[in-house]
Design an enzyme around this catalytic site. Structure first.
Site, PDB file in Angstrom:
ATOM      1  N   GLY A 520       0.819  -1.193   0.000  1.00 59.71           N
ATOM      2  CA  GLY A 520       0.000   0.000   0.000  1.00 59.71           C
ATOM      3  C   GLY A 520       0.861   1.255   0.000  1.00 59.71           C
ATOM      4  N   GLY A 522       4.296   1.429  -0.947  1.00 63.37           N
ATOM      5  CA  GLY A 522       5.518   1.453  -1.727  1.00 63.37           C
ATOM      6  C   GLY A 522       6.001   0.061  -2.060  1.00 63.37           C
ATOM      7  N   PRO A 523       7.083   0.007  -2.809  1.00 63.54           N
ATOM      8  CA  PRO A 523       7.569  -1.289  -3.281  1.00 63.54           C
ATOM      9  C   PRO A 523       8.228  -2.115  -2.177  1.00 63.54           C
ATOM     10  CG  PRO A 523       9.072   0.455  -3.916  1.00 63.54           C
ATOM     11  CD  PRO A 523       7.912   1.123  -3.265  1.00 63.54           C
ATOM     12  N   VAL A 524       8.216  -3.425  -2.393  1.00 63.79           N
ATOM     13  CA  VAL A 524       8.868  -4.328  -1.466  1.00 63.79           C
ATOM     14  C   VAL A 524       9.908  -5.128  -2.240  1.00 63.79           C
ATOM     15  CG1 VAL A 524       8.549  -6.218   0.168  1.00 63.79           C
ATOM     16  CG2 VAL A 524       6.744  -4.524  -0.149  1.00 63.79           C
ATOM     17  N   ASP A 635      -6.340  -3.131   9.025  1.00 61.62           N
ATOM     18  CA  ASP A 635      -6.204  -3.350   7.583  1.00 61.62           C
ATOM     19  C   ASP A 635      -5.916  -4.815   7.282  1.00 61.62           C
ATOM     20  OD1 ASP A 635      -6.261  -2.733   4.933  1.00 61.62           O
ATOM     21  OD2 ASP A 635      -4.247  -1.891   4.851  1.00 61.62           O
TER      22      ASP A 635
END
Ligand SMILES: *[C@@H]1O[C@H](CO)[C@@H](O)[C@H](O)[C@H]1NC(C)=O
Ligand SMILES: *[C@@H]1O[C@H](CO)[C@@H](O)[C@H](O)[C@H]1NC(C)=O
Ligand SMILES: *[C@@H]1O[C@H](CO)[C@@H](O)[C@H](O)[C@H]1NC(C)=O
Ligand SMILES: *[C@@H]1O[C@H](CO)[C@@H](O)[C@H](O)[C@H]1NC(C)=O
Ligand SMILES: *[C@@H]1O[C@H](CO)[C@@H](O)[C@H](O)[C@H]1NC(C)=O
Ligand SMILES: *[C@@H]1O[C@H](CO)[C@@H](O)[C@H](O)[C@H]1NC(C)=O
Ligand SMILES: *[C@@H]1O[C@H](CO)[C@@H](O)[C@H](O)[C@H]1NC(C)=O
Ligand SMILES: *[C@@H]1O[C@H](CO)[C@@H](O)[C@H](O)[C@H]1NC(C)=O
Ligand SMILES: *[C@@H]1O[C@H](CO)[C@@H](O)[C@H](O)[C@H]1NC(C)=O
Length: 826
Positions: A520, A522-524, A635
């Site tokens: 949600g 940013g990139p991982v 969430d």
């Protein structure tokens, strides 16, 4: 049960007429067609034969129970084949069974008796005594001292150390043959007493040692039907049980069957059936050393085997095909002098293989003793009563470890590890690369000097925040006392901070090929430290909406949480405006990748799905009430459930999580955060969040896992409802199981009962009103106990897709369904 009934119907009683009483004196003779009956008419002694044989056995059975249930056999290995035989008291006072005139069985008494009588007691005990003496201590011989495969109330099961007498069970060879079979079950005294079930000489299952309060591997809840007590003193070590209220009309027994299962039964007068109350072994984890040496078995996950902390499978390849027999070896060999000890709780203590027990040592002495000897691998108190006393030391490999979901935490084991295994691996990486140097200095050298100058003030501020976080965590961790022995030894940094370079190196400069996902915020990236540990690196983008507050929030919260169903934070990195979180790497990505994908979903059979549901429930239960904090995740969704290589689920992404104060159970937020499809009505509409809004999301997740369909975006030809609505319709039509993904598991009745239970729990969780929804501890109980009664669910919240729109037309609709939104509420 069917097996048992079959077994029983195979027995024929040879005789029908009984001697009028329960006593036989010298010179009386019990022919094969006569019996003794106990005074209360409960038990009968006489000869019986099995199915298709002419063999006759002297035995005891329940007089009034059909099918005949034999509880003791005298001449089990030497059947009588000549119906001219019988049972009598010999001249020397021994009880004997005669085949014609040949003695084929004898009580083998060496003492002579003047007036011997044999009596069948109301307890089912056949005793030989002197006519004039009646108390139990005067019995010269008793069948309770020589059990076959059955335990009865009042029987002592275990050792009389003074007489050197061991009372243990041996199975029948097969249903038609009472001679000694392969299995035995009895008390073993090496080190500390425990009960062991063997196949021949091979250990198959064990109860775990006695720790002063209980056997560490069986968590017996008080059961009035089988009120079990353990007696352990210098003269005797045994277990015994009484039946309900010691009422003889309430019939219970335990028996070791032909297949090596120990079962406990209660006779149900109404159905005229033996009801199976418990069975041992209960599950795969009861199988001796199921996960190999230094492995640990956890039935709550599937597959159940893991290596102990600091250990790795001896053969990763064998391990990955579920062959655990090789067990695990240390990742880092012991250094002896500088080794540390970490605590493990909630377990069955390892078997007594190489050990030392000293009951007068304190835990401190125990530790020192273990430290001194480099082959000592673990230690524990030998008695946990009154704060603990005594010492067990284990040497070399550890055998037959398991977790017990219901074990209390009072049983602790201290496991020896090399000191480097005690600290997070990334900290080591950090120490190596840039100890002492200011982070910004290093980065500055690297590339964009101009930019860095601009960022410098910002960077210092962030650095300050990170320092603050570090202090907070340090303090809270202290307060919690969650530090294990290893961590306590180290005085320095407890929240590992990384410099950007280390992370860059680990992720190959955040290379595109290392990117494993887009969260949600940013990139991982996947990365590997110089030590070889795999990590997941979450780069929070500047425009992610996750500001400093959220960042701090996630770091502070998650660093405090320790649970096998929560993803572990290894460290953080703050550089300029960049904020990076470093987690343990989850090789199997996230749940949505499996559940919603037609191909991948085939890899998740029903049992795996169930174990994933249970794992999520445990993680959430921990967040809601078992951790020292009360945390609402806010969430929960399929993409936030990560899977380790065992497909063990771990809840991740705590960016939205909120802490509730002590008694507080709900709160209101000005900022709406969450994901459409998983948000409860009261939260989506009014911003009210509580543990019950997480329960709602959990319910959605459960229904998604069962159906393989997303709640949002669900489409059905016949109606416009979402998945919740669809489940609700099927429920009311009486076809709830149609929700199940086609082809998922065979439709055997056990599975469909489990599925049904899960659907019902899922529907209870997504009920419209938060107060109607169960708590996570209710959920966990309902899911884990087949017998718990479930309420009828009421209408779910948000079951018509339009329902959400009605309330949310002021929110911009996010184009991508499953992305977390974070918006100001109205
Ligand atoms: C019992 O056995 C004895 C000896 O074998 C025999 O004499 C007698 O008739 C039998 N009684 C019955 C009731 O079968
Ligand atoms: C036992 O006897 C019953 C009926 O006489 C027969 O149906 C069954 O096959 C037999 N079982 C065994 C194991 O001999
Ligand atoms: C019992 O006696 C019969 C002969 O009457 C014999 O065949 C059989 O082997 C004997 N059984 C035992 C166990 O001694
Ligand atoms: C009695 O002793 C004999 C000979 O030592 C032995 O074979 C038999 O198993 C013993 N019986 C019992 C019931 O212990
Ligand atoms: C008992 O052991 C023998 C030999 O190992 C084996 O053939 C037999 O199947 C076993 N019986 C049971 C019931 O396990
Ligand atoms: C078990 O028996 C003990 C005495 O032996 C008694 O005090 C206790 O209340 C019993 N427990 C149950 C659950 O019946
Ligand atoms: C299981 O693994 C062990 C070593 O880890 C190996 O010796 C054994 O042969 C394997 N068993 C099977 C059935 O592959
Ligand atoms: C048990 O420990 C105590 C205290 O350390 C020591 O004095 C004693 O000798 C030990 N006993 C044995 C059998 O090692
Ligand atoms: C460590 O303990 C084991 C098992 O008791 C023993 O065999 C060994 O000699 C001990 N080693 C040392 C160095 O004391």
């Amino acid at each position: 049960m069917s097996v048992l009934l079959f077994f029983c119907t195979c027995l024929f009683l040879f005789s029908k007429s009984s001697i009028a009483n329960d006593i036989m004196v010298r010179n009386e003779y019990l022919t094969v067609n006569k019996t003794l009956v106990s005074s209360g008419q409960t038990f009968e002694l006489g000869f019986f034969s099995t199915n298709n044989t002419k063999n006759l056995y002297l035995g005891i059975w329940y007089k009034n129970i059909t099918p005949t249930t034999v509880v003791w056999v005298a001449n089990r290995n030497h059947p009588l084949t000549d119906s001219a035989g019988g049972f009598t008291i010999a001249d020397d006072g021994n009880i004997i069974v005669l085949n014609g005139s040949k003695i084929i069985w004898s009580s083998n008494l060496t003492r002579s008796v003047s007036n011997p009588v044999v009596q069948l007691l109301q307890s089912g005990n056949l005793v030989l005594k002197d006519e004039s003496l009646n108390d139990a201590s005067s019995y010269l011989w008793q069948s309770f001292d020589h059990p076959t495969n059955t335990g009865l109330p009042g029987m002592k099961f275990g050792w009389d150390l003074k007489l050197g007498l061991n009372r243990y069970f041996t199975s029948w060879k097969n249903i038609n043959d009472p001679s000694i079979g392969n299995y035995s079950y009895g008390a073993e005294l090496a080190g500390l007493p425990q009960f062991v079930l063997r196949d021949g000489l091979v250990k198959k299952h064990r109860s775990g040692v006695w720790n002063g309060i209980r056997l560490t591997g069986v968590h017996l809840r008080p059961n009035e039907n089988f009120n079990t007590t353990f007696v352990i003193n210098t003269d005797e070590v045994y277990a015994t049980f009484t039946n309900k209220g010691s009422d003889p009309s309430f019939i219970v027994r335990e028996s070791l069957n032909e297949w090596g299962k120990l079962q406990r039964f209660v006779w149900d007068e109404q159905s005229m059936k033996w009801i199976d109350m418990s069975v041992f072994p209960r599950d795969d984890c009861d199988n001796y050393n199921h996960c190999g040496v230094n492995g640990i078995c956890n039935i709550a996950i599937s597959p159940p085997c893991e290596c102990l902390r600091g250990f790795t499978p001896i053969s990763q390849q064998q391990w990955s095909i579920f062959n655990w027999t090789g067990g695990c070896v240390r990742k880092t060999s012991l250094e002896c002098g500088s080794d540390i000890f970490v605590q493990i709780k909630g377990l069955k203590l390892p078997d007594m293989v190489n050990f030392l027990v000293n009951k007068s040592m304190s835990l401190e002495e125990c530790k020192n003793e273990c430290k001194r000897n480099c082959s000592c691998t673990a230690y524990a108190n030998s008695d946990i009563r009154e704060g603990g006393s005594g010492c067990i030391l284990w040497f070399d490999d550890l055998f037959d470890f398991r977790y017990l979901s219901d074990a209390s935490d009072d049983q602790v084991l201290f496991l020896r590890l090399a000191s480097s295994e005690g600290e997070p691996i990334l900290e080591k990486a950090k120490k190596k690369s840039s100890e002492g140097k200011p982070i910004l200095e290093k980065a500055k050298k690297k590339k964009n000097e101009v930019l860095m100058k601009v960022l410098l003030p910002v960077g210092s501020a962030v650095l300050f925040i990170c320092l603050l976080i570090y202090l907070v965590i340090r303090k809270t961790r202290r307060m919690d006392g969650v530090l294990n022995a290893g961590e306590r030894q180290k005085e320095h940094l407890e929240l590992p901070l990384f410099d950007l370079m280390t992370v860059e190196t680990a992720t190959n400069n955040f290379s595109h090929t290392n990117k494993i996902g887009e969260g949600g915020y940013g990139p991982v990236y996947k990365g590997k430290t110089s030590e070889g540990q795999e990590i997941a690196v979450k780069w929070l983008s500047k425009d992610s909406g996750q500001g400093n507050t959220q960042f701090k929030n996630e770091v502070v919260l998650i660093a405090k949480l320790q649970h096998r169903n929560l993803v572990k934070l290894l460290g953080c990195c703050i550089q300029g405006e960049e904020r990076i979180l470093i987690y343990e790497y989850m090789p199997n990505a996230s749940l949505d990748y499996f559940v919603f994908d037609q191909k991948q979903s085939k890899l998740l059979d029903w049992q795996k799905r169930l174990s994933i549901v249970m794992g999520i429930a445990k993680g959430l239960l921990y967040l809601h009430q078992d951790s020292s904090l009360r945390i609402v995740h806010r969430d929960l969704k399929a993409s936030n459930i990560l899977l380790d290589w065992n497909m063990n689920p771990k809840i991740s992404d705590f960016g939205m999580a909120r802490l509730l104060g002590g008694e507080q159970t709900e709160a209101k937020t000005e900022k709406l955060a969450g994901t459409y499809g998983y948000m409860s009505p009261e939260y989506a509409v009014d911003g009210h969040f509580s543990v019950k809004s997480d329960v709602f999301s959990f319910g959605v997740l459960v229904l998604e896992i069962i159906s393989g369909k997303r709640n949002r975006g669900f489409y059905h030809d016949n109606h416009h409802h979402n998945l919740l609505g669809h489940a609700w319709i099927l429920w009311n039509e009486g076809n709830p199981c149609e929700l199940m993904e086609p082809g998922l598991g065979d439709s055997n009745s056990a599975t469909s009962l489990e599925v049904l239970r899960c659907i019902q729990v899922g529907l209870l969780c997504v009920q419209k009103l938060p107060e109607d929804r169960p708590s996570m501890s209710d959920v966990f109980f309902m899911l884990s106990s087949e017998n718990s009664l479930l309420l009828e669910p009421k209408e779910p919240g948000f079951f018509v897709e339009r329902g959400l729109d009605d309330h949310t037309n002021s929110y911009p609709r996010n184009s991508e369904n499953q992305v977390t939104i974070s918006l100001e509420a109205r």
